[in-house]
Design a protein around this motif. Structure first.
Motif, mmCIF file in Angstrom:
data_model
loop_
_atom_site.group_PDB
_atom_site.id
_atom_site.type_symbol
_atom_site.label_atom_id
_atom_site.label_comp_id
_atom_site.label_asym_id
_atom_site.label_seq_id
_atom_site.Cartn_x
_atom_site.Cartn_y
_atom_site.Cartn_z
ATOM 1 N N ARG A 1 9.520 6.218 -79.733
ATOM 2 C CA ARG A 1 10.981 5.868 -79.857
ATOM 3 C C ARG A 1 11.903 6.903 -79.376
ATOM 4 O O ARG A 1 12.886 6.440 -78.776
ATOM 5 N N ASP A 2 11.834 8.021 -79.828
ATOM 6 C CA ASP A 2 12.603 9.054 -79.510
ATOM 7 C C ASP A 2 12.562 9.125 -77.702
ATOM 8 O O ASP A 2 13.732 9.476 -77.196
ATOM 9 N N THR A 3 11.558 9.257 -77.098
ATOM 10 C CA THR A 3 11.339 9.223 -75.834
ATOM 11 C C THR A 3 12.138 7.975 -75.253
ATOM 12 O O THR A 3 12.871 8.164 -74.087
ATOM 13 N N LEU A 4 11.855 6.824 -75.676
ATOM 14 C CA LEU A 4 12.739 5.820 -75.220
ATOM 15 C C LEU A 4 14.083 5.954 -75.227
ATOM 16 O O LEU A 4 14.952 5.505 -74.534
ATOM 17 N N LYS A 5 14.618 6.381 -76.352
ATOM 18 C CA LYS A 5 16.086 6.824 -76.379
ATOM 19 C C LYS A 5 16.398 7.639 -75.310
ATOM 20 O O LYS A 5 17.546 7.513 -74.861
ATOM 21 N N GLU B 1 9.945 -2.128 -83.482
ATOM 22 C CA GLU B 1 11.086 -3.159 -83.112
ATOM 23 C C GLU B 1 12.185 -2.463 -82.319
ATOM 24 O O GLU B 1 12.843 -3.059 -81.328
ATOM 25 N N GLU B 2 12.516 -1.392 -82.946
ATOM 26 C CA GLU B 2 13.593 -0.394 -82.392
ATOM 27 C C GLU B 2 13.137 -0.034 -80.876
ATOM 28 O O GLU B 2 13.971 -0.086 -79.860
ATOM 29 N N CYS B 3 11.876 0.169 -80.598
ATOM 30 C CA CYS B 3 11.358 0.556 -79.326
ATOM 31 C C CYS B 3 11.415 -0.758 -78.278
ATOM 32 O O CYS B 3 11.766 -0.555 -77.211
ATOM 33 N N ALA B 4 11.070 -1.898 -79.015
ATOM 34 C CA ALA B 4 11.175 -2.995 -78.208
ATOM 35 C C ALA B 4 12.676 -3.271 -77.624
ATOM 36 O O ALA B 4 13.246 -3.538 -76.397
ATOM 37 N N GLU B 5 13.600 -3.051 -78.727
ATOM 38 C CA GLU B 5 14.935 -3.229 -78.250
ATOM 39 C C GLU B 5 15.513 -2.121 -77.293
ATOM 40 O O GLU B 5 16.003 -2.518 -76.263
ATOM 41 N N ILE C 1 13.588 -0.734 -74.982
ATOM 42 C CA ILE C 1 13.145 -1.124 -73.616
ATOM 43 C C ILE C 1 13.951 -2.284 -72.954
ATOM 44 O O ILE C 1 13.960 -2.277 -71.816
ATOM 45 N N ARG C 2 14.353 -3.164 -73.848
ATOM 46 C CA ARG C 2 14.796 -4.258 -73.231
ATOM 47 C C ARG C 2 16.396 -3.779 -72.727
ATOM 48 O O ARG C 2 16.699 -4.277 -71.492
ATOM 49 N N GLY C 3 17.059 -2.921 -73.451
ATOM 50 C CA GLY C 3 17.940 -2.128 -72.563
ATOM 51 C C GLY C 3 17.824 -1.410 -71.503
ATOM 52 O O GLY C 3 18.633 -1.479 -70.385
ATOM 53 N N ILE C 4 16.919 -0.807 -71.350
ATOM 54 C CA ILE C 4 16.474 0.085 -70.557
ATOM 55 C C ILE C 4 16.021 -0.945 -69.092
ATOM 56 O O ILE C 4 16.444 -0.654 -67.839
ATOM 57 N N VAL C 5 15.382 -2.166 -69.401
ATOM 58 C CA VAL C 5 15.103 -2.763 -68.249
ATOM 59 C C VAL C 5 16.568 -3.627 -68.023
ATOM 60 O O VAL C 5 16.659 -3.844 -66.525
ATOM 61 N N ALA C 6 17.383 -3.924 -68.751
ATOM 62 C CA ALA C 6 18.738 -4.467 -68.302
ATOM 63 C C ALA C 6 19.382 -3.488 -67.487
ATOM 64 O O ALA C 6 20.215 -3.808 -66.393
ATOM 65 N N ASP C 7 19.257 -2.214 -67.737
ATOM 66 C CA ASP C 7 19.977 -1.055 -66.849
ATOM 67 C C ASP C 7 19.180 -0.883 -65.410
ATOM 68 O O ASP C 7 19.915 -0.858 -64.477
ATOM 69 N N ALA C 8 17.964 -0.788 -65.554
ATOM 70 C CA ALA C 8 17.226 -0.931 -64.095
ATOM 71 C C ALA C 8 17.411 -2.120 -63.545
ATOM 72 O O ALA C 8 17.267 -2.016 -62.099
ATOM 73 N N ALA C 9 17.667 -3.172 -63.833
ATOM 74 C CA ALA C 9 17.836 -4.441 -63.079
ATOM 75 C C ALA C 9 19.044 -4.140 -62.038
ATOM 76 O O ALA C 9 19.179 -4.912 -61.057
#
Lengths: 96, 143
Positions: free
Chosen positions: A50-54, B38-42, B44-52
């Motif tokens: 989670r921290d890495t993803l942040k 769940e937070e990780c999934a959220e 990742i969705r943000g990263i995908v939106a940024d990368a798009a």
């Protein structure tokens, strides 16, 4: 009320059943402790992920500037076309 | 017999209590892991939106930048042509001056000894009489 009489064999079997049950209880406690240990490791790793993803999210947060840069480059191109038209007019007048 | 019954009940109660305790503990840990995932999934969705945004934006910038880079030589070529046309040129004299050595005139001590100092800077006016000055005290006529 009946008095339940037990012979020696039944008593021995009951005692052995109690001992086996105690062993099973200890084994269950040990396996559940191992399960708890592994789940705690998973919990720590998930926090790390989670921290890495942040951090990755913070790095990609500036990509919203890319469309703005594209708009700016379009403006540069439009201005260059205006310069081209201006220089074309001036060049025609100078040559004439 | 009573002792055996009591021990059996105690063993069963301890087994159930241990199972309940560990299940509660595991349940708590799994709930926390679920929240983190769940937070990780959220995220990742943000990263995908940024990368798009990256692909189309960079493609657009690359295309427009290529057009600009291709048009700039044409622009500065036209500008150079305009500058060449409007720059004033020095007018050529109707009668060109004679060629003079770049090193200047050579001083002659012999001429100086007799009091003659030619003024070669006015050679173009050599056609006019009295061009050279003669400061000779012995009365030599001017050349």
């Amino acid at each position: 009320m009946h008095d339940l009489a037990m012979n020696s064999t039944e008593h021995t079997l009951w005692v052995w059943a109690l001992i086996v049950g105690l062993i099973v209880l200890v084994a269950v406690a040990a396996l559940l402790s191992l399960l708890i240990y592994l789940v705690q490791i998973i919990d720590r790793r998930v926090v790390t992920v989670r921290d890495t993803l942040k951090a990755a999210k913070a790095n990609t947060a500036d990509t919203v500037l890319i469309p703005q840069v594209a708009t700016g480059v379009d403006a540069v191109l439009a201005e260059g076309l205006q310069h081209h038209l201006f220089l074309g007019r001036v060049l025609g007048k100078v040559k004439s | 017999m009573t002792v055996l019954v009591v021990l059996t009940v105690i063993e069963i109660v301890v087994l159930i209590a241990a199972l309940a305790f560990y299940l509660f503990w595991v349940g708590t840990l799994l709930a926390r892991i679920a929240v983190n995932l769940e937070e990780c999934a959220e995220i990742i969705r943000g990263i995908v939106a940024d990368a798009a945004l990256i692909g189309p934006g960079v493609e657009h910038i690359n295309e427009t930048g290529g057009v600009v880079a291709g048009a700039l030589p044409l622009l500065y070529g036209m500008a150079e042509e305009i500058v060449t046309d409007v720059t004033p040129r020095p007018e050529q004299p109707a009668e060109p001056e004679p060629a003079r050595p770049a090193s200047g005139t050579r001083r002659s001590r012999l001429l100086h000894a007799v009091g003659f100092s030619p003024d070669l800077s006015r050679t173009s006016r050599a056609a006019s009489p009295g061009h050279s000055r003669c400061t000779c005290p012995v009365g030599l006529p001017p050349s």
